[in-house]
Structure formats: C-alpha cells, structure tokens
Write an enzyme that holds these catalytic residues in place. Structure first.
Site, short mmCIF file in Angstrom:
data_model
loop_
_atom_site.label_atom_id
_atom_site.label_comp_id
_atom_site.label_asym_id
_atom_site.label_seq_id
_atom_site.Cartn_x
_atom_site.Cartn_y
_atom_site.Cartn_z
N ASP A 189 0.81 -1.22 0.00
CA ASP A 189 0.00 0.00 0.00
C ASP A 189 0.85 1.27 0.00
O ASP A 189 0.36 2.34 -0.35
CB ASP A 189 -0.93 -0.01 1.23
N LEU A 270 -7.86 6.23 0.96
CA LEU A 270 -7.91 7.36 0.02
C LEU A 270 -6.61 7.55 -0.75
O LEU A 270 -6.47 8.52 -1.49
CB LEU A 270 -8.24 8.65 0.78
N ARG A 271 -5.66 6.62 -0.57
CA ARG A 271 -4.40 6.78 -1.28
C ARG A 271 -4.59 6.64 -2.80
O ARG A 271 -3.81 7.19 -3.57
CB ARG A 271 -3.37 5.76 -0.78
N GLY A 272 -5.60 5.90 -3.22
CA GLY A 272 -5.84 5.74 -4.64
C GLY A 272 -6.12 7.07 -5.32
O GLY A 272 -5.52 7.40 -6.35
N THR A 275 -2.96 9.34 -5.18
CA THR A 275 -1.92 8.92 -6.11
C THR A 275 -2.32 9.23 -7.55
O THR A 275 -1.50 9.70 -8.35
CB THR A 275 -1.65 7.42 -5.97
#
Length: 333
Positions: A189, A270-272, A275
């Site tokens: 992740d 919420l990293r998607g 990024t």
C-alpha cells in the site's frame, strides 16, 4: 563510475518507464513497484534512471544530503553548497538492521572513546531513491522499519546510548517476481504506482532488445555517445516538468472522476485518489499541459489502482482488467 545502460535506449516497457519518470518529477507520488518476469529489464531501468536524474544541491560533507539551509544535525558545512548526484541507494536483502538505519561508529568509539552515529542506507537515500530488488523477499523486521520511516519521513535510532533523529524522505522503488512470493499488504500500500513487467512477445521488439544490449556490451563508450542526446533531452524534460508541476490545475471534475473510479473498484483508503491526482498532474507537467484531463487520468489509473483492489471471488478477471473496465465506464470518451 561503472557505465549503465541508457534509460532512453530501453526498448518497450512503456508503463514502467513512465512510472519511474513520474516518480522522478513528483516524489510525493509515493514510489514505484515493478513486478514481473525475470530478466525483463526491471533493475536495468532503475539503475538507468539513476544516471539520468539531474543533480541536487546539498550541504557540503553532510551524510544526509540535506538541502542548503536545512542541515539535519548541523553536521555539514552549512555555508557551503555542492552539486551532488541524486542518490539512488540499493538495499540488499541480506542487509542488517544496523546497516539500514545506522549505528554506533565503532572505530571512533574504540580509538577516541567518542559516541558517534554512523549513518546507514536510509540516510544516504534521503532526497533520492531507495531501490529494493526482490522486495517481496525482504525480511519482516526490515519491512517494519521501512513502514515506520515511510509514514514519518524520519529515521529514529535509539540504541547503545545514542539518540538520533534525521530526515529520511526518499522514493521507494521495488522490483520482484510474483512467482517467488507476495508482498506484505502494508508495504504494498505504500507504493504509489504498481506496474506489470513482462517479457516482450513481438519478434522485432525482442531482436531490438538483444541488438541494443549487445552493442552496449561490445562498445559502451560508443553506445553511450550515440544515446547522449536522447538522454539529455529526457533529462531536460524532467527538469522542466518539475518546474511546471506547481502550476498544473486539477479541477473538481478530475477529482470527482478519480473518486468515482476508486469507489467503483472498492479501493481501500484514500491513497488511490491522491496517487491518481499526483500522477496525472505529473504526467500533465511532463507533456506540457496546464491542467489534468481525462486522458491523463486514463493513462495513470492502472498503475495507481491495480494493487489497491480487494480480491473478488465472483470476478476471475485480474486487477488490470478490472481497472480497465471501470476506466472505460467512468472515463468514457
């Protein structure tokens, strides 16, 4: 310095090369994971990127490569700035914890009776890249260390009477063969982009790969000279993109589509979205565009999202296919 194969001369592997370039433009993307076939050029691309990157300005004699005016421990000549290559540090699988985080300088302790800190690989990688080949085989205790440092941007060493805290912000680049084992979800992740690397299947492409590698091995000086102009042009584009990055707009429409993609795919956290936004902005800067468009989102979505999906027992399609379907639905032309 040993000559490395030029980045511009690498045949194919478009997604991997693009991901590395985007990470070089904006380190906040969070690094690159390249998984795929053995002997497909993963390590070659990373080491080629190291030779391609423009130099950085650092405090003279500072082991942390700190920027002028921001020396971590006051260890360097703060009044003297030097140009130094962007650090690209290899982290070997068999590295000890002391070598990675740093430890007591035994030589100074024994000869002078002084307690001094000897910086490790994390210190050397600050403001650069930390590369781990076969990252899926990395020992668990080193994975835990990397997770702590990646989250905080600092390396904290408390041992043998030492108490040291220094910055350790770097772009994490990992490569490996999925047949040899999976990566721990917590570390997976932390990679911003994940790319799939496969052996070329087209006859012409395979022939060109072998032809260029053979030419490089036979006469490295001549080969590097032939590709010097292309390398200089790519380096200039990366530098220019860094300068334009802050001015690239990502409007509410782009943010909404990124979020809809992540919701449709069931991406955790919420990293998607973050990024995708950063990668699309870096791509726009690289291409000289002033704002993020659907085309930018479409191009970076697979690398930004494929490793963030939960397994779906009712869907036998791979993560790349699932992302492509969602992109076609939400970013329909």
């Amino acid at each position: 310095m040993t000559a490395v194969f030029p980045f511009s001369a690498i045949v194919g592997q478009t997604e991997m090369k693009q991901a590395l370039i985007l990470a070089a433009i904006d380190p906040a993307i969070g690094g690159v994971l390249a998984f795929g076939d053995r002997g497909a050029g993963k390590s070659t691309a990373v080491r080629a990127l190291a030779a391609l990157l423009p130099p950085i300005m650092a405090v003279a004699h500072c082991p942390y490569n700190c920027a002028p005016g921001a020396c971590a421990l006051g260890c360097g000549r703060a009044d003297v700035a030097v140009e130094t290559p962007t650090p690209v540090v290899d982290l070997p699988l068999g590295a000890t914890e002391d070598r990675v985080v740093g430890a007591l300088d035994l030589e100074r302790a024994l000869t002078k009776g002084e307690k001094a800190f000897e910086p490790g690989l994390l210190a050397r990688a600050h403001r650069g890249f930390l590369y781990i080949d076969e990252v899926n085989l990395l020992e668990d205790h080193l994975v835990d260390l990397l997770l702590d440092v990646a989250a905080s941007g600092e390396n904290v060493v408390e041992r043998e009477g030492l108490s040291v805290r220094h910055p350790a912000r770097f772009v994490l680049v990992g490569s490996g063969n999925p047949e040899e084992g999976e990566l721990r979800p917590q570390l997976l992740d932390r990679f911003g982009l994940s790319v799939e690397v496969s052996t070329p299947r087209e006859l012409k492409e395979r022939i060109e790969v072998v032809r260029r590698r053979d030419a490089f091995e036979r006469d490295r000086v001549a080969f590097l000279s032939d590709w010097a102009e292309a390398e200089a042009e790519l380096r200039a584009r990366i530098v220019a993109a860094r300068g334009r990055l802050g001015g690239v707009e990502a409007g509410d429409a782009a943010l909404e589509k990124a979020a809809r993609l992540c919701i449709a795919l069931g991406a955790d956290g919420l990293r998607g979205e973050l990024t995708m936004l950063r990668a699309a902005r870096a791509l726009a800067a690289f291409e000289g565009d002033k704002s993020v468009t659907d085309a930018h989102l479409r191009e970076v979505a697979p690398a930004a999202l494929r490793h963030r999906l939960r397994r779906d027992p009712l869907d036998e399609a791979g993560s790349t296919v699932r992302v492509a379907r969602a992109v076609d639905e939400i970013l329909a032309a």
